[in-house]
Write an enzyme that holds these catalytic residues in place. Structure first.
Site, PDB file in Angstrom:
ATOM      1  N   LYS A   1       0.838  -1.193   0.000  1.00  0.00           N
ATOM      2  CA  LYS A   1       0.000   0.000   0.000  1.00  0.00           C
ATOM      3  C   LYS A   1       0.880   1.253   0.000  1.00  0.00           C
ATOM      4  O   LYS A   1       1.933   1.283   0.656  1.00  0.00           O
ATOM      5  CB  LYS A   1      -0.897  -0.035   1.239  1.00  0.00           C
ATOM      6  CG  LYS A   1      -1.925   1.074   1.348  1.00  0.00           C
ATOM      7  CD  LYS A   1      -2.781   0.815   2.598  1.00  0.00           C
ATOM      8  CE  LYS A   1      -3.812   1.905   2.822  1.00  0.00           C
ATOM      9  NZ  LYS A   1      -4.645   1.627   4.011  1.00  0.00           N
TER      10      LYS A   1
ATOM     11  N   SER B   1      -9.255   2.522   3.192  1.00  0.00           N
ATOM     12  CA  SER B   1      -8.266   3.189   2.371  1.00  0.00           C
ATOM     13  C   SER B   1      -7.356   2.245   1.585  1.00  0.00           C
ATOM     14  O   SER B   1      -6.525   2.710   0.800  1.00  0.00           O
ATOM     15  CB  SER B   1      -7.397   4.101   3.256  1.00  0.00           C
ATOM     16  OG  SER B   1      -6.686   3.344   4.224  1.00  0.00           O
TER      17      SER B   1
ATOM     18  N   SER C   1     -10.037   0.183   7.154  1.00  0.00           N
ATOM     19  CA  SER C   1      -9.421   0.339   5.837  1.00  0.00           C
ATOM     20  C   SER C   1      -8.970  -0.940   5.156  1.00  0.00           C
ATOM     21  O   SER C   1      -8.593  -0.916   3.983  1.00  0.00           O
ATOM     22  CB  SER C   1      -8.225   1.299   5.933  1.00  0.00           C
ATOM     23  OG  SER C   1      -8.663   2.607   6.174  1.00  0.00           O
TER      24      SER C   1
END
Length: 470
Positions: A79, A154, A178
């Protein structure tokens, strides 16, 4: 012949060890899929193809010599909130477009030591602040089940990449849902570990106790294997949990035994309720759990609404304290400026009061839940939403309210530090994935893997793939 991207990471590792495929072939196959699909999905901010192929050739040499670690040559991605030295880590922000961290996150080093090869950095909203993924670098991440809809956030790019078979599994992070939010929106398995299970070091911070790293995968066994790789305390950790006495991969093969599972669907927020798809998924999961021999018990939502404003003080204080120069605000998205302004308005006393309120309140909730083994709710209140839905109003306060309408359940387990997982058990009439969330008591990550694997075996989802990405 089975397509390489149809194999989960465990199966890919087995194929590499038996020399049915080389790592160069496997990595190139996934890079080709990224070339074909990543733009449609907004899955990646950065693709490191040349470096990945170099690492694949190195993995092949170790595999041939019999000196390779367990997942040598298997592709993955990190990520873009996660520091990776030598590769830009933008945190989803134009302001940090060229930022090269001075060191890897521990999770990066641990995954590389296990043999995983990163193909790049997955899409994330600016500083990971929202429950949807969009930014001014590459735009939104989209669920492969309907590319007009957001992948959630996210860890939206990671979830979209895994769901579409661009990589078999990925690292995500979860401070308010997330990992689980995009897992639900993309129809995959997402696991948020217990607080302190995965190190935030050396550059990250766990000051609030809300956030932690965890796996996004298509199979429960892949998620367990990834957590086995990264769940190790590191020097200086603030809340370290010891190495688990039994690997999570072994918990996957253990029947969980009968459990007492408390369930609720009402949210803790006045005026916010789950939609019919979320209720249908929750009811179906309840029936499935009962058919597996578990006792499912209805209880009232144990969390008070008063947690929400205190959570917002902590959430906003973190981004307000970010070491950005004064002129950075002009380059930040309205959502980021909104949270920074809220955080600047909070005093040190406000923050201390909020942290204490969360600790005392969630301690009481956990004490009250001790007679149960697990907990069942919807993951999200709504299906994946159109890309423009989250910020079409132009008013960040209205946008935040829409996020609460979308995800009123997930952040509660960040406050308590409990392990929680989203399981892809239901699809709507429009063929949109609808996850359900299972959680256990703090520290009980292993039993949650056992329960999740049992559910997966009873209602398999692995072969269900989004049209257009098979």
């Amino acid at each position: 012949m089975t397509q390489l991207h149809h194999l989960d990471a465990v199966a890919q590792a087995s194929a590499l060890r038996s020399r049915e495929v080389s790592s160069v072939e496997l990595v190139q196959h996934h890079l080709d899929r990224i070339d074909r699909h990543a733009d449609d999905l907004g899955a990646f901010i950065t693709v490191t193809a040349e470096l990945a192929l170099e690492k694949a050739a190195e993995a092949d040499r170790h595999l041939a010599a019999g000196t390779a670690p367990a997942f040598a040559g298997v592709p993955t991605a990190f990520k873009d909130l996660t520091p990776t030295a030598g590769t830009p880590t933008s945190m989803g922000s134009v302001f940090l477009r060229e930022f090269d961290p001075p060191a890897n996150a521990h999770v990066v080093d641990l995954m590389q030591q296990t043999g995983f090869i990163s193909l790049g950095k997955t899409n994330t909203p600016e500083f990971g602040l929202s429950s949807y993924t969009d930014n001014d670098l590459v735009g939104p991440a989209r669920t492969p089940w309907d590319t007009s809809r957001n992948a959630g956030g996210s860890s939206g790019g990671a979830a979209a990449a895994v769901a579409a078979g661009l990589i078999p599994l990925a690292q995500g992070s979860d401070g308010g849902g997330s990992i689980r939010i995009p897992a639900s929106a993309c129809g995959i398995f997402g696991f948020k570990p217990s607080r302190g299970r995965v190190s935030a070091g050396p550059l990250g911070s766990d000051w609030s106790g809300l956030a932690g790293d965890g796996p996004l995968a298509r199979s429960v066994r892949d998620a367990a294997a990834l957590l086995d790789a990264i769940a190790h305390p590191m020097p200086g950790d603030v809340r370290p949990l010891p190495d688990p006495p039994v690997p999570y991969s072994q918990w996957v093969d253990r029947p969980p035994g009968p459990m007492r599972i408390a369930r609720w669907s009402a949210t803790h927020l006045e005026g916010i309720a789950p939609g019919p798809d979320a209720i249908a998924a929750w009811e179906s999961a309840s029936a499935l759990l009962e058919s597996l021999g578990h006792e499912v018990i209805d209880i009232a939502n144990p969390f008070p609404q008063a947690l929400e404003p205190q959570f917002n003080v902590i959430w906003s204080s973190g981004i307000a304290a970010a070491a950005l120069p004064p002129d950075a605000d002009a380059l930040l998205r309205p959502n980021t400026r909104y949270w920074r302004e809220r955080g600047r308005a909070a005093s040190a006393v406000d923050l201390s009061r909020a942290l204490q309120f969360l600790e005392l309140t969630t301690r009481q909730v956990i004490s009250d839940l001790q007679s149960y083994d697990a907990f069942l709710t919807p993951t999200l209140a709504l299906p994946p939403q159109p890309v423009e839905w989250f910020n079409e109003s132009g008013d960040p306060a209205t946008d935040h309210h829409r996020e609460l309408l979308f995800t009123p359940y997930t952040a509660l387990y960040n406050m308590t530090g409990q392990p929680a997982a989203s399981l892809p058990l239901h699809w709507s009439a429009e063929n949109l994935p609808i996850g359900i969330m299972l959680a256990t008591l703090p520290g009980q990550d292993g039993p949650l893997f056992s329960l999740s694997a049992q559910v997966e075996a009873a209602a398999p989802w692995y072969e269900r793939r989004p049209p257009g990405f098979a």
